[in-house]
Design a protein around this motif. Structure first.
Motif, PDB file in Angstrom:
ATOM      1  N   MET A   5     -20.654  38.490  15.391  1.00 38.85           N
ATOM      2  CA  MET A   5     -21.138  39.003  16.650  1.00 38.85           C
ATOM      3  C   MET A   5     -19.947  39.565  17.416  1.00 38.85           C
ATOM      4  O   MET A   5     -18.915  38.909  17.553  1.00 38.85           O
ATOM      5  CB  MET A   5     -21.799  37.875  17.458  1.00 38.85           C
ATOM      6  CG  MET A   5     -22.234  38.307  18.823  1.00 38.85           C
ATOM      7  SD  MET A   5     -22.926  36.974  19.830  1.00 38.85           S
ATOM      8  CE  MET A   5     -24.366  36.565  18.900  1.00 38.85           C
ATOM      9  N   GLN A   6     -20.076  40.775  17.877  1.00 44.61           N
ATOM     10  CA  GLN A   6     -19.008  41.384  18.662  1.00 44.61           C
ATOM     11  C   GLN A   6     -19.229  41.040  20.138  1.00 44.61           C
ATOM     12  O   GLN A   6     -20.334  41.183  20.660  1.00 44.61           O
ATOM     13  CB  GLN A   6     -19.024  42.899  18.474  1.00 44.61           C
ATOM     14  CG  GLN A   6     -17.887  43.577  19.189  1.00 44.61           C
ATOM     15  CD  GLN A   6     -17.848  45.074  18.891  1.00 44.61           C
ATOM     16  OE1 GLN A   6     -18.610  45.579  18.077  1.00 44.61           O
ATOM     17  NE2 GLN A   6     -16.969  45.763  19.547  1.00 44.61           N
ATOM     18  N   ILE A   7     -18.172  40.569  20.787  1.00 44.57           N
ATOM     19  CA  ILE A   7     -18.247  40.185  22.193  1.00 44.57           C
ATOM     20  C   ILE A   7     -17.325  41.097  22.978  1.00 44.57           C
ATOM     21  O   ILE A   7     -16.191  41.335  22.590  1.00 44.57           O
ATOM     22  CB  ILE A   7     -17.829  38.716  22.378  1.00 44.57           C
ATOM     23  CG1 ILE A   7     -18.768  37.817  21.580  1.00 44.57           C
ATOM     24  CG2 ILE A   7     -17.809  38.339  23.848  1.00 44.57           C
ATOM     25  CD1 ILE A   7     -18.348  36.374  21.552  1.00 44.57           C
ATOM     26  N   GLY A  25     -28.485  45.000  37.812  1.00 41.85           N
ATOM     27  CA  GLY A  25     -28.960  43.670  38.174  1.00 41.85           C
ATOM     28  C   GLY A  25     -27.853  42.811  38.728  1.00 41.85           C
ATOM     29  O   GLY A  25     -26.794  43.279  39.100  1.00 41.85           O
ATOM     30  N   GLY A  26     -28.107  41.538  38.786  1.00 42.75           N
ATOM     31  CA  GLY A  26     -27.118  40.630  39.339  1.00 42.75           C
ATOM     32  C   GLY A  26     -27.335  39.221  38.855  1.00 42.75           C
ATOM     33  O   GLY A  26     -28.377  38.872  38.307  1.00 42.75           O
ATOM     34  N   ASN A  60     -21.755  37.032  39.623  1.00 40.73           N
ATOM     35  CA  ASN A  60     -21.166  38.075  40.465  1.00 40.73           C
ATOM     36  C   ASN A  60     -20.248  37.472  41.521  1.00 40.73           C
ATOM     37  O   ASN A  60     -19.256  38.085  41.903  1.00 40.73           O
ATOM     38  CB  ASN A  60     -22.259  38.887  41.167  1.00 40.73           C
ATOM     39  CG  ASN A  60     -23.038  39.737  40.201  1.00 40.73           C
ATOM     40  OD1 ASN A  60     -22.700  39.870  39.047  1.00 40.73           O
ATOM     41  ND2 ASN A  60     -24.113  40.314  40.685  1.00 40.73           N
ATOM     42  N   PHE A  61     -20.583  36.294  42.014  1.00 35.69           N
ATOM     43  CA  PHE A  61     -19.765  35.665  43.042  1.00 35.69           C
ATOM     44  C   PHE A  61     -18.390  35.276  42.502  1.00 35.69           C
ATOM     45  O   PHE A  61     -17.373  35.522  43.134  1.00 35.69           O
ATOM     46  CB  PHE A  61     -20.473  34.436  43.627  1.00 35.69           C
ATOM     47  CG  PHE A  61     -21.761  34.766  44.327  1.00 35.69           C
ATOM     48  CD1 PHE A  61     -21.760  35.471  45.525  1.00 35.69           C
ATOM     49  CD2 PHE A  61     -22.960  34.381  43.779  1.00 35.69           C
ATOM     50  CE1 PHE A  61     -22.948  35.793  46.162  1.00 35.69           C
ATOM     51  CE2 PHE A  61     -24.161  34.692  44.414  1.00 35.69           C
ATOM     52  CZ  PHE A  61     -24.150  35.397  45.607  1.00 35.69           C
ATOM     53  N   THR A  62     -18.354  34.651  41.328  1.00 36.73           N
ATOM     54  CA  THR A  62     -17.073  34.236  40.771  1.00 36.73           C
ATOM     55  C   THR A  62     -16.271  35.427  40.254  1.00 36.73           C
ATOM     56  O   THR A  62     -15.060  35.493  40.460  1.00 36.73           O
ATOM     57  CB  THR A  62     -17.274  33.205  39.642  1.00 36.73           C
ATOM     58  OG1 THR A  62     -18.150  33.744  38.650  1.00 36.73           O
ATOM     59  CG2 THR A  62     -17.845  31.908  40.180  1.00 36.73           C
ATOM     60  N   ALA A  63     -16.937  36.366  39.615  1.00 32.68           N
ATOM     61  CA  ALA A  63     -16.229  37.547  39.109  1.00 32.68           C
ATOM     62  C   ALA A  63     -15.634  38.348  40.263  1.00 32.68           C
ATOM     63  O   ALA A  63     -14.529  38.891  40.142  1.00 32.68           O
ATOM     64  CB  ALA A  63     -17.171  38.417  38.291  1.00 32.68           C
ATOM     65  N   ASN A  64     -16.334  38.401  41.378  1.00 30.37           N
ATOM     66  CA  ASN A  64     -15.865  39.170  42.526  1.00 30.37           C
ATOM     67  C   ASN A  64     -14.558  38.635  43.099  1.00 30.37           C
ATOM     68  O   ASN A  64     -13.779  39.391  43.670  1.00 30.37           O
ATOM     69  CB  ASN A  64     -16.943  39.182  43.618  1.00 30.37           C
ATOM     70  CG  ASN A  64     -16.592  40.098  44.764  1.00 30.37           C
ATOM     71  OD1 ASN A  64     -16.240  41.253  44.549  1.00 30.37           O
ATOM     72  ND2 ASN A  64     -16.682  39.584  45.973  1.00 30.37           N
ATOM     73  N   ASP A 102     -21.194  35.655  31.323  1.00 29.00           N
ATOM     74  CA  ASP A 102     -22.572  35.853  31.733  1.00 29.00           C
ATOM     75  C   ASP A 102     -23.290  36.614  30.625  1.00 29.00           C
ATOM     76  O   ASP A 102     -22.662  37.208  29.759  1.00 29.00           O
ATOM     77  CB  ASP A 102     -22.615  36.652  33.039  1.00 29.00           C
ATOM     78  CG  ASP A 102     -23.971  36.598  33.717  1.00 29.00           C
ATOM     79  OD1 ASP A 102     -24.804  35.759  33.345  1.00 29.00           O
ATOM     80  OD2 ASP A 102     -24.205  37.413  34.620  1.00 29.00           O
ATOM     81  N   GLY A 103     -24.578  36.576  30.648  1.00 27.42           N
ATOM     82  CA  GLY A 103     -25.343  37.348  29.680  1.00 27.42           C
ATOM     83  C   GLY A 103     -25.365  36.746  28.293  1.00 27.42           C
ATOM     84  O   GLY A 103     -25.371  37.459  27.298  1.00 27.42           O
ATOM     85  N   MET A 104     -25.381  35.416  28.207  1.00 30.69           N
ATOM     86  CA  MET A 104     -25.392  34.761  26.903  1.00 30.69           C
ATOM     87  C   MET A 104     -26.797  34.400  26.449  1.00 30.69           C
ATOM     88  O   MET A 104     -26.980  33.748  25.438  1.00 30.69           O
ATOM     89  CB  MET A 104     -24.513  33.514  26.925  1.00 30.69           C
ATOM     90  CG  MET A 104     -23.052  33.859  27.060  1.00 30.69           C
ATOM     91  SD  MET A 104     -21.992  32.410  26.997  1.00 30.69           S
ATOM     92  CE  MET A 104     -22.346  31.750  25.387  1.00 30.69           C
ATOM     93  N   GLY A 105     -27.777  34.826  27.203  1.00 27.18           N
ATOM     94  CA  GLY A 105     -29.157  34.524  26.838  1.00 27.18           C
ATOM     95  C   GLY A 105     -29.633  35.369  25.676  1.00 27.18           C
ATOM     96  O   GLY A 105     -28.888  36.172  25.110  1.00 27.18           O
TER      97      GLY A 105
END
Length: 68
Positions: free
Chosen positions: A1-3, A10-11, A15-19, A26-29
């Motif tokens: 799997m390439q990451i 969207g949000g 977003n709070f921590t990355a900001n 994120d987006g591991m679903g």
């Protein structure tokens, strides 16, 4: 799997921590599409692969925390 990095719409709470400059995963679903619409879907076959990825990430973080 390439990451890697991918810009999407969207949000999320990430977003709070990355900001503020904190590395954020994120987006591991499951793989899917048409988020937040009546046509939203997920690819059932992707659930096991994504879960296995999550398990490995948690194991790596556990191993890393023992070395800090």
């Amino acid at each position: 799997m390439q990451i890697g990095w991918q810009k999407t719409g969207g949000g999320s709470d990430g977003n709070f921590t990355a900001n503020i400059g904190i590395p954020t995963i994120d987006g591991m679903g499951p793989v899917g599409g048409l988020a937040h619409s009546r046509e939203e879907y997920l690819e059932v076959d992707s659930i096991a692969e994504r879960f296995a990825l999550l398990v490995e990430v948690v194991r790596d973080l556990k191993d890393l925390s023992g070395r800090l």
